[in-house]
Design a protein around this motif. Structure first.
Motif, PDB file in Angstrom:
ATOM      1  N   ASP A  28    -133.821   0.793 151.467  1.00  0.00           N
ATOM      2  CA  ASP A  28    -135.053  -0.287 151.120  1.00  0.00           C
ATOM      3  C   ASP A  28    -136.210   1.201 150.204  1.00  0.00           C
ATOM      4  O   ASP A  28    -136.558   2.034 151.101  1.00  0.00           O
ATOM      5  N   HIS A  29    -136.761   1.397 149.351  1.00  0.00           N
ATOM      6  CA  HIS A  29    -137.983   2.637 149.342  1.00  0.00           C
ATOM      7  C   HIS A  29    -138.011   2.194 148.077  1.00  0.00           C
ATOM      8  O   HIS A  29    -138.127   0.960 147.406  1.00  0.00           O
ATOM      9  N   TRP A  31    -128.548   1.186 147.652  1.00  0.00           N
ATOM     10  CA  TRP A  31    -129.994   2.168 148.081  1.00  0.00           C
ATOM     11  C   TRP A  31    -130.837   1.438 149.397  1.00  0.00           C
ATOM     12  O   TRP A  31    -130.459   0.301 149.499  1.00  0.00           O
ATOM     13  N   PHE A  45    -131.131  -3.297 146.682  1.00  0.00           N
ATOM     14  CA  PHE A  45    -131.320  -2.669 148.177  1.00  0.00           C
ATOM     15  C   PHE A  45    -130.303  -2.849 149.038  1.00  0.00           C
ATOM     16  O   PHE A  45    -129.490  -4.308 148.824  1.00  0.00           O
ATOM     17  N   PRO A  58    -125.628   1.764 152.247  1.00  0.00           N
ATOM     18  CA  PRO A  58    -126.195   2.235 151.360  1.00  0.00           C
ATOM     19  C   PRO A  58    -125.843   3.423 150.535  1.00  0.00           C
ATOM     20  O   PRO A  58    -124.945   3.750 151.628  1.00  0.00           O
TER      21      PRO A  58
END
Length: 210
Positions: A87-88, A85, A62, A71
């Motif tokens: 946060d997911h 990326w 993240f 990101p």
């Protein structure tokens, strides 16, 4: 080319989760459009396997865990370049749940990946360090499943990496292009399709099944 579905075929549905669909934390453009196509395929295959991105909060992939980074930047990691990326798909979150319209009732196995906080994970077979395995290859062999058909999100990352690893494990592998969508980060969709074709992954459409 037309394809007849066999009893030893497996449909592997990659990461059709809320966070990868419109409105999600890492939305793939038009990501939810794959759901009706995939549901139609699920109804035809005797063997269906799902994967689920399943990150702990504060995962190292993240961008939020790297001060000053944004990101989609890339950094050097111990096992190679790493895209950062948003946060997911945090464990237990709504974003990590499967899309509510995805047909999951006939799935025989759910592979969760990305739960190791220091290793990112795209492939259904192996995490990005290329040594931490999910156990999927052994499961397929023990079940005597042979041809693998891949679909889901996203074509240029988790779906493509899964199909490539399926070929490395010596399974005949097919990618169902219209049952996928891509992030297409700096031309990554075209690059992924080139890699797939070079690895003898057959790129097909759902309409080729008879």
């Amino acid at each position: 080319m037309t394809i007849e579905i066999r009893p030893d075929d497996a449909l592997i549905v990659i990461d059709v989760q809320n966070d990868f669909c419109p409105g999600g934390a890492l939305a793939v453009p038009d990501g939810d459009a794959v759901v009706p196509v995939i549901n139609g395929l699920i109804g035809r295959f005797a063997h269906v396997i799902l994967t689920q991105d399943w990150h702990p909060a504060g995962h190292r992939s993240f961008a939020s865990t790297h001060p000053g980074r944004q990101p989609f930047e890339s950094i050097a990691w111990s096992y190679g370049p790493q895209t950062l990326w948003p946060d997911h798909c945090i464990q237990g979150s709504t974003g990590a749940e499967f899309h509510p319209d995805l047909r999951v009732d006939t799935a025989e196995l759910v592979i969760r990946k990305g739960f190791r906080g220091e290793i990112d994970s795209y492939s259904a077979f192996m995490e990005n360090d290329k040594t931490s395995r999910t156990g999927l290859a052994g499961y397929l062999r023990e079940r005597r499943l042979n041809r693998l058909f891949f679909c889901g999100l996203a074509l240029d990352f988790c779906v493509g990496w899964s199909a490539l690893d399926g070929r490395r494990e010596s399974f005949p592998a097919y990618l169902i292009e219209d049952a996928c969508r891509a992030i297409d980060l700096n031309g990554s969709r075209a690059g992924a399709l080139e890699q797939l074709q070079a690895a003898d992954v057959q790129v097909i459409t759902a309409g080729q099944f008879v």
